[in-house]
Design a protein around this motif. Structure first.
Motif, PDB file in Angstrom:
ATOM      1  N   ILE A  57      11.526  12.202  -9.530  1.00  0.00           N
ATOM      2  CA  ILE A  57      11.218  12.080 -10.956  1.00  0.00           C
ATOM      3  C   ILE A  57      10.525  10.749 -11.256  1.00  0.00           C
ATOM      4  N   SER A  58      10.860   9.705 -10.477  1.00  0.00           N
ATOM      5  CA  SER A  58      10.294   8.381 -10.776  1.00  0.00           C
ATOM      6  C   SER A  58       8.899   8.184 -10.183  1.00  0.00           C
ATOM      7  N   LEU A  59       8.442   9.145  -9.341  1.00  0.00           N
ATOM      8  CA  LEU A  59       7.156   8.945  -8.667  1.00  0.00           C
ATOM      9  C   LEU A  59       5.942   8.802  -9.608  1.00  0.00           C
ATOM     10  N   PRO A  60       5.924   9.490 -10.766  1.00  0.00           N
ATOM     11  CA  PRO A  60       4.775   9.273 -11.662  1.00  0.00           C
ATOM     12  C   PRO A  60       4.631   7.825 -12.143  1.00  0.00           C
ATOM     13  N   MET A  61       5.697   7.012 -11.959  1.00  0.00           N
ATOM     14  CA  MET A  61       5.641   5.622 -12.409  1.00  0.00           C
ATOM     15  C   MET A  61       4.981   4.698 -11.387  1.00  0.00           C
ATOM     16  N   VAL A  62       4.469   5.262 -10.292  1.00  0.00           N
ATOM     17  CA  VAL A  62       3.898   4.430  -9.229  1.00  0.00           C
ATOM     18  C   VAL A  62       2.886   3.395  -9.757  1.00  0.00           C
ATOM     19  N   PRO A  63       1.925   3.769 -10.613  1.00  0.00           N
ATOM     20  CA  PRO A  63       0.952   2.770 -11.064  1.00  0.00           C
ATOM     21  C   PRO A  63       1.594   1.564 -11.766  1.00  0.00           C
ATOM     22  N   GLN A  64       2.623   1.827 -12.566  1.00  0.00           N
ATOM     23  CA  GLN A  64       3.270   0.727 -13.300  1.00  0.00           C
ATOM     24  C   GLN A  64       4.032  -0.213 -12.372  1.00  0.00           C
ATOM     25  N   LYS A  65       4.390   0.278 -11.195  1.00  0.00           N
ATOM     26  CA  LYS A  65       5.203  -0.539 -10.288  1.00  0.00           C
ATOM     27  C   LYS A  65       4.349  -1.085  -9.144  1.00  0.00           C
ATOM     28  N   ALA A  66       3.034  -1.143  -9.352  1.00  0.00           N
ATOM     29  CA  ALA A  66       2.123  -1.546  -8.276  1.00  0.00           C
ATOM     30  C   ALA A  66       2.515  -2.894  -7.667  1.00  0.00           C
ATOM     31  N   ARG A  67       2.950  -3.836  -8.505  1.00  0.00           N
ATOM     32  CA  ARG A  67       3.250  -5.170  -8.008  1.00  0.00           C
ATOM     33  C   ARG A  67       4.457  -5.143  -7.060  1.00  0.00           C
ATOM     34  N   LEU A  68       5.497  -4.424  -7.475  1.00  0.00           N
ATOM     35  CA  LEU A  68       6.696  -4.316  -6.626  1.00  0.00           C
ATOM     36  C   LEU A  68       6.374  -3.592  -5.321  1.00  0.00           C
ATOM     37  N   ILE A  69       5.513  -2.574  -5.421  1.00  0.00           N
ATOM     38  CA  ILE A  69       5.159  -1.808  -4.225  1.00  0.00           C
ATOM     39  C   ILE A  69       4.380  -2.702  -3.254  1.00  0.00           C
ATOM     40  N   THR A  70       3.436  -3.481  -3.785  1.00  0.00           N
ATOM     41  CA  THR A  70       2.665  -4.379  -2.926  1.00  0.00           C
ATOM     42  C   THR A  70       3.578  -5.359  -2.200  1.00  0.00           C
ATOM     43  N   GLN A  71       4.536  -5.921  -2.948  1.00  0.00           N
ATOM     44  CA  GLN A  71       5.502  -6.848  -2.339  1.00  0.00           C
ATOM     45  C   GLN A  71       6.201  -6.195  -1.155  1.00  0.00           C
ATOM     46  N   GLN A  72       6.677  -4.970  -1.350  1.00  0.00           N
ATOM     47  CA  GLN A  72       7.388  -4.268  -0.292  1.00  0.00           C
ATOM     48  C   GLN A  72       6.467  -3.979   0.886  1.00  0.00           C
ATOM     49  N   MET A  73       5.212  -3.630   0.567  1.00  0.00           N
ATOM     50  CA  MET A  73       4.266  -3.314   1.649  1.00  0.00           C
ATOM     51  C   MET A  73       4.014  -4.544   2.506  1.00  0.00           C
ATOM     52  N   LEU A  74       3.890  -5.687   1.860  1.00  0.00           N
ATOM     53  CA  LEU A  74       3.683  -6.915   2.614  1.00  0.00           C
ATOM     54  C   LEU A  74       4.855  -7.150   3.540  1.00  0.00           C
ATOM     55  N   TYR A  75       6.054  -7.007   2.979  1.00  0.00           N
ATOM     56  CA  TYR A  75       7.247  -7.290   3.764  1.00  0.00           C
ATOM     57  C   TYR A  75       7.389  -6.292   4.914  1.00  0.00           C
ATOM     58  N   MET A  76       7.273  -4.989   4.575  1.00  0.00           N
ATOM     59  CA  MET A  76       7.464  -3.954   5.592  1.00  0.00           C
ATOM     60  C   MET A  76       6.349  -3.957   6.601  1.00  0.00           C
ATOM     61  N   GLY A  77       5.122  -4.079   6.099  1.00  0.00           N
ATOM     62  CA  GLY A  77       3.961  -3.899   6.949  1.00  0.00           C
ATOM     63  C   GLY A  77       3.595  -5.170   7.680  1.00  0.00           C
ATOM     64  N   VAL A  78       3.093  -6.133   6.929  1.00  0.00           N
ATOM     65  CA  VAL A  78       2.536  -7.326   7.547  1.00  0.00           C
ATOM     66  C   VAL A  78       3.589  -8.063   8.367  1.00  0.00           C
ATOM     67  N   ASN A  79       4.777  -8.249   7.772  1.00  0.00           N
ATOM     68  CA  ASN A  79       5.791  -9.026   8.477  1.00  0.00           C
ATOM     69  C   ASN A  79       6.376  -8.307   9.688  1.00  0.00           C
ATOM     70  N   SER A  80       6.246  -6.971   9.728  1.00  0.00           N
ATOM     71  CA  SER A  80       6.787  -6.243  10.879  1.00  0.00           C
ATOM     72  C   SER A  80       5.772  -6.138  12.004  1.00  0.00           C
ATOM     73  N   LEU A  81       4.527  -6.472  11.690  1.00  0.00           N
ATOM     74  CA  LEU A  81       3.450  -6.234  12.646  1.00  0.00           C
ATOM     75  C   LEU A  81       3.686  -6.896  14.012  1.00  0.00           C
ATOM     76  N   PRO A  82       4.059  -8.189  14.058  1.00  0.00           N
ATOM     77  CA  PRO A  82       4.245  -8.815  15.377  1.00  0.00           C
ATOM     78  C   PRO A  82       5.236  -8.056  16.257  1.00  0.00           C
ATOM     79  N   LEU A  83       6.370  -7.667  15.674  1.00  0.00           N
ATOM     80  CA  LEU A  83       7.388  -6.955  16.446  1.00  0.00           C
ATOM     81  C   LEU A  83       6.866  -5.617  16.955  1.00  0.00           C
ATOM     82  N   VAL A  84       6.165  -4.902  16.069  1.00  0.00           N
ATOM     83  CA  VAL A  84       5.620  -3.600  16.444  1.00  0.00           C
ATOM     84  C   VAL A  84       4.592  -3.768  17.560  1.00  0.00           C
ATOM     85  N   LEU A  85       3.730  -4.777  17.430  1.00  0.00           N
ATOM     86  CA  LEU A  85       2.683  -4.971  18.437  1.00  0.00           C
ATOM     87  C   LEU A  85       3.281  -5.331  19.785  1.00  0.00           C
ATOM     88  N   PHE A  86       4.281  -6.198  19.761  1.00  0.00           N
ATOM     89  CA  PHE A  86       4.936  -6.610  20.997  1.00  0.00           C
ATOM     90  C   PHE A  86       5.543  -5.395  21.705  1.00  0.00           C
TER      91      PHE A  86
END
Ligand SMILES: Nc1ncnc2c1ncn2[C@@H]1O[C@H](COP(=O)(O)OP(=O)(O)OP(=O)(O)O)[C@@H](O)[C@H]1O
Ligand SMILES: [Mg+2]
Lengths: 256, 248
Positions: free
Chosen positions: A30-59
């Motif tokens: 039900i909350s998925l239509p709110m994705v555009p309004q939460k863009a900032r929070l989503i970006t924060q999570q993406m940075l944490y999940m994605g960018v910060n996990s990259l070294p471990l994944v690559l290794f």
């Protein structure tokens, strides 16, 4: 004698958890239509999940690719020409190893930290505080982590696939006397888009599992620091199991 | 006005609230006192719908909230400000973001106005210019004050204080008492505080209610409670280890 009531109790608890999990998933949808309004929070999570996990994944991927090449070569010896090694490594990585290892590594790193963060918020009444401020915790906390999970897991998996193949190539060239050309040639010859897409589909499912199970365990934390520890462990164990089950399910659907 | 009628609640199989009857009139400050673990926090959480009662009703301005849907609860909660027992500040956000979160999420004002309100509320709790600090950098007393600033950020009609002075030194505690009294002078604000700090209870309350064994056993003005001839009430407010509560 006590076994029957005990098993009954287990079944009831399990059913209760499944029911509550589905309520959470319903509220998430039900909350998925709110994705555009939460863009900032989503970006924060993406940075944490994605960018910060990259070294471990690559290794992890680099070494997995290398190991795959060594073991495939061992199994090929005397049966299959070594010129097929690139194709074998590529398929193993893209279909199975890239998505699953990335999923398990991220379940350990990100799933655990989601459960720990939300669990701490739960036991320190921060979730209650959100509720009293009329802010839906599912929309504010779960949805950004879910969206970030289903986007970043495929992205990380693509990186993982690439690096694992590089690892396999390096080992083949340095230790198995293959030429770069023959490795890449066989890689190209056996490459099928369906393999790559099937693997990425798996990783989308893994991203959903890691984020939802992490959040669910966080929300169901009670009992202070000890409780946070327990839900963190449970989040990692349950999402790892579900990743392996989903892996099998999707593999039979796509490749079966 | 808040009316609590025959409220019963069991938690983890144990009865905690066993038939609470309590009315809080518009514009008054009522304090609920009682021993640790009596269910004071649980009672407060019922009023904003964080717990649903097993039986009984809670009327807010005449409307029964116990049958509210979640969307109706969210609408109701916007009229409430809550100071949590442990402050419950969001530790991933700065002090300013904590105070402004409700305003920003509900898009009540433009950003410039939100910044102004954050500054104003911080000044009100004597923490001017602390917007960019993280909760982890604050002392317990400062956290309580930020929690208070956050509770009043949306200009609520009802403010719930869960142990506003517990764990603070007497001087900081008294400054919180003064803040609560100051907020009372604003028209139409109704407050419920929960505490076992009797000095605070006497100072901030229009009326005091005592919660004991899951029921409200006394309600009255501070002077009345001091003169109550109930042994149970006297044991609690005098802070005696011996008496009917402890069965000595
Ligand atoms: N979420 C919950 N699940 C189960 N039991 C709970 C829960 N919250 C509170 N309780 C129990 O309800 C009882 C009352 O708790 P509550 O926190 O309301 O006490 P309190 O009067 O606020 O005490 P204190 O002054 O120490 O804050 C306690 O026995 C507590 O263990
Ligand atoms: Mg309490």
């Amino acid at each position: 004698m006590n076994l029957v009531p005990y098993l009954g109790h287990l079944v009831i608890r399990f059913t209760e958890h499944v029911g509550r999990l589905f309520i959470l998933i319903g509220r998430l949808v039900i909350s998925l239509p709110m994705v555009p309004q939460k863009a900032r929070l989503i970006t924060q999570q993406m940075l944490y999940m994605g960018v910060n996990s990259l070294p471990l994944v690559l290794f992890t991927s680099l070494f997995t690719g290398g190991v795959t090449a060594v073991q495939a070569a061992y199994q090929f010896r005397g049966i299959v020409p070594m010129t097929y090694l690139g194709g074998a490594v590529g398929k193993a990585v893209v279909i199975e190893l890239g998505p699953v290892l990335t999923g398990l590594v991220i379940a350990g790193r990100v799933g655990a930290s989601i459960a720990a963060e939300l669990g701490t918020m739960k036991v320190t009444e921060q979730i209650d505080a959100l509720e009293t401020m009329a802010i839906d915790p599912v929309r504010y906390l779960v949805m950004p982590r879910f969206v970030s999970g289903i986007v970043m897991l495929p992205v990380l998996t693509i990186f993982s696939n690439f690096i694992a193949i590089v690892g396999g190539l390096a080992v083949s060239v340095w230790f198995l006397d293959l030429t770069t050309y023959s490795f890449l040639n066989s890689l190209k010859m056996f490459f099928e888009l369906q393999d790559l897409l099937g693997g990425l589909l798996k990783s989308v499912a893994f991203g959903a599992i890691i984020s939802i199970i992490g959040c669910y365990n966080g929300f169901n934390t009670s009992g202070g620091a000890e409780g946070v520890g327990k839900s963190t462990t449970r989040a990692v164990v349950v999402s790892s199991i579900l990743i392996l089950l989903a892996d099998y399910g999707i593999a039979s659907l796509v490749f079966g | 006005m808040i009316e609590i009628i025959g409220l019963h609640k069991k938690l983890a199989g144990q009865p905690v609230l066993k038939g609470i009857d309590l009315t809080i009139n518009k514009g008054e400050t009522l304090t609920v006192i009682g021993r640790s673990g009596e269910g004071k926090s649980v009672l407060l959480k019922h009023i904003i719908g964080l717990f649903r009662p097993d039986s009984g009703r809670i009327l807010i301005d005449g409307e029964d909230i116990t049958s509210y849907k979640i969307s109706e609860l969210y609408r109701l909660r916007r009229r409430f400000g809550v100071l949590f027992q442990g402050s419950a500040l969001f530790d991933s956000l700065t002090v300013g973001e904590n105070i402004g979160l409700g305003l920003r999420e509900h898009k009540i004002y433009p950003e410039s106005e939100i910044r102004r309100i954050i500054g104003e509320k911080l000044a009100r709790v004597d923490l001017k210019g602390m917007e960019n600090k993280k909760p982890a950098e604050l002392s317990g007393g400062m956290k309580k004050r930020v929690g208070l600033a956050r509770a009043i950020a949306m200009s609520p009609e009802y403010i719930l204080y869960d142990e506003p002075t517990t764990g603070l030194d007497p001087i900081t505690a008294d400054s919180i008492n003064n803040l609560i009294i100051e907020l009372k002078t604003e028209p139409e604000i109704t407050s419920i505080a929960v505490t076992h700090d009797m000095a605070s209870a006497y100072k901030i309350s229009d009326r005091i209610a005592m919660l004991h064994d899951g029921k409200i056993i006394f309600t009255g003005a501070p002077d009345e409670i001091k003169n109550s001839n109930s042994q149970t009430v006297q044991q609690f407010i005098m802070g005696k280890a011996r008496g009917p509560i402890t069965n000595f």
